[in-house]
Design an enzyme around this catalytic site. Structure first.
Site, PDB file in Angstrom:
ATOM      1  N   HIS A  38      38.287 -11.299  -9.192  1.00 38.16           N
ATOM      2  CA  HIS A  38      37.794 -12.088  -8.068  1.00 38.16           C
ATOM      3  C   HIS A  38      38.801 -12.011  -6.922  1.00 38.16           C
ATOM      4  O   HIS A  38      39.978 -12.340  -7.091  1.00 38.16           O
ATOM      5  CB  HIS A  38      37.608 -13.542  -8.527  1.00 38.16           C
ATOM      6  CG  HIS A  38      36.902 -14.406  -7.539  1.00 38.16           C
ATOM      7  ND1 HIS A  38      35.528 -14.430  -7.410  1.00 38.16           N
ATOM      8  CD2 HIS A  38      37.377 -15.296  -6.632  1.00 38.16           C
ATOM      9  CE1 HIS A  38      35.185 -15.299  -6.472  1.00 38.16           C
ATOM     10  NE2 HIS A  38      36.286 -15.839  -5.978  1.00 38.16           N
ATOM     11  N   MET A  41      40.069 -14.848   3.049  1.00 39.03           N
ATOM     12  CA  MET A  41      40.063 -16.020   3.933  1.00 39.03           C
ATOM     13  C   MET A  41      40.595 -15.626   5.298  1.00 39.03           C
ATOM     14  O   MET A  41      41.554 -14.864   5.398  1.00 39.03           O
ATOM     15  CB  MET A  41      40.933 -17.135   3.348  1.00 39.03           C
ATOM     16  CG  MET A  41      40.597 -17.507   1.916  1.00 39.03           C
ATOM     17  SD  MET A  41      41.619 -18.880   1.348  1.00 39.03           S
ATOM     18  CE  MET A  41      41.344 -18.788  -0.437  1.00 39.03           C
ATOM     19  N   MET A  56      35.353 -16.031   2.402  1.00 31.86           N
ATOM     20  CA  MET A  56      35.422 -17.346   3.035  1.00 31.86           C
ATOM     21  C   MET A  56      35.815 -17.127   4.486  1.00 31.86           C
ATOM     22  O   MET A  56      36.928 -17.432   4.918  1.00 31.86           O
ATOM     23  CB  MET A  56      36.424 -18.239   2.287  1.00 31.86           C
ATOM     24  CG  MET A  56      35.920 -18.669   0.932  1.00 31.86           C
ATOM     25  SD  MET A  56      37.203 -19.453  -0.078  1.00 31.86           S
ATOM     26  CE  MET A  56      37.830 -18.014  -0.939  1.00 31.86           C
ATOM     27  N   MET A  58      30.710 -23.727  -5.317  1.00 35.76           N
ATOM     28  CA  MET A  58      32.124 -24.068  -5.209  1.00 35.76           C
ATOM     29  C   MET A  58      32.363 -25.427  -5.878  1.00 35.76           C
ATOM     30  O   MET A  58      31.672 -26.404  -5.589  1.00 35.76           O
ATOM     31  CB  MET A  58      32.553 -24.133  -3.745  1.00 35.76           C
ATOM     32  CG  MET A  58      32.620 -22.789  -3.042  1.00 35.76           C
ATOM     33  SD  MET A  58      33.804 -21.637  -3.772  1.00 35.76           S
ATOM     34  CE  MET A  58      35.355 -22.528  -3.537  1.00 35.76           C
ATOM     35  N   GLY A 102      39.327 -22.747   0.258  1.00 32.30           N
ATOM     36  CA  GLY A 102      40.482 -22.588   1.140  1.00 32.30           C
ATOM     37  C   GLY A 102      41.809 -22.439   0.433  1.00 32.30           C
ATOM     38  O   GLY A 102      42.693 -21.749   0.916  1.00 32.30           O
ATOM     39  N   GLY A 154      43.918 -22.277  -3.620  1.00 32.33           N
ATOM     40  CA  GLY A 154      43.880 -22.266  -5.071  1.00 32.33           C
ATOM     41  C   GLY A 154      44.586 -23.486  -5.636  1.00 32.33           C
ATOM     42  O   GLY A 154      45.270 -24.224  -4.917  1.00 32.33           O
TER      43      GLY A 154
END
Length: 228
Positions: free
Chosen positions: A31, A35, A66, A135, A140, A142
């Site tokens: 994954h 961002m 994102m 989500m 935004g 981790g």
């Protein structure tokens, strides 16, 4: 539907990404969180890193965008080597057209919803998608704590998938760990993004196996997997 575990490289050592990919051999997908510091207040990596990572690992790449204006940028991630590309419906201008473009380029098309975004508004779009991402934290960063309030939405989404007879995957991302994965699986998820739960473990590959076994058991015991 067996569980799929997607380690998130957001929790990996960015200076050693090729080695970090090898550390989770046996994972279903890798994954990749993209961002842009606009859609979310964080800045990560872009297409050059995805291209490098695609060359460095045989694990297929699951890119979660994102970012603002995914209609413009998402197709480039397929070209960079992503096998699955997820865009946020809150940022997309034309989600159906975008999903079709991602599929036409040869990748799986996935749509993400923030915790407060209701699934019901997008029921008619589901047949255009290969996966839906719920989500389970605000996107935004981790390492956030899992939001239990998202579990009912996971259940409702699974019910909609069954209602339309779709073969969609249902992914969860955020705070997924040994403590939360079974609740997600019981609610209807079958694809699980895990960051610190994998890369924070002494043996990341073993962490993937343990999480998968937990999720598989919970899916096997769930009512949704038996069509009830």
């Amino acid at each position: 539907m067996p569980a799929q575990i997607n380690p998130s490289i957001l929790s990996a050592d960015f200076a050693r990404l090729a080695d970090e990919a090898k550390a989770v051999e046996g994972a279903d997908w890798l994954h990749v969180d993209v961002m842009d510091n606009h859609f979310v207040p964080n800045l990560t990596l872009g297409t050059p890193v995805v291209e490098s990572l695609a060359r460095a690992t045989d694990i297929p790449l699951d890119c979660h965008l994102m970012i603002e204006d995914p209609d413009r940028w998402a197709p480039q991630y397929v070209e960079a080597g992503a096998s699955s590309v997820t865009f946020h419906v809150e940022a997309a201008h034309a989600p159906i057209r975008l999903a079709r473009e991602i599929r036409a380029k040869g990748a799986r098309a996935s749509m993400a919803l923030k915790p407060a975004t209701p699934i019901e508004s997008y029921e008619d779009i589901l047949p255009e998608l290969d996966m839906l991402l719920i989500m389970t934290v605000e996107p935004g960063f981790g390492g956030q704590a899992f939001l239990d309030i998202t579990l009912p939405k996971i259940r409702r989404t699974r019910e909609l998938i069954a209602k339309h007879g779709l073969q969609m995957w249902l992914q969860v991302d955020g705070g997924v760990s040994a403590e939360t994965i079974e609740r997600c699986a019981e609610a209807g998820a079958d694809v699980f993004v895990a960051g610190s739960a994998v890369y924070g473990a002494a043996d990341p590959a073993e962490a993937v196996r343990v999480l998968r076994a937990q999720a598989d058991r919970a899916i096997a015991d769930s009512t949704w997997a038996h069509g009830h």
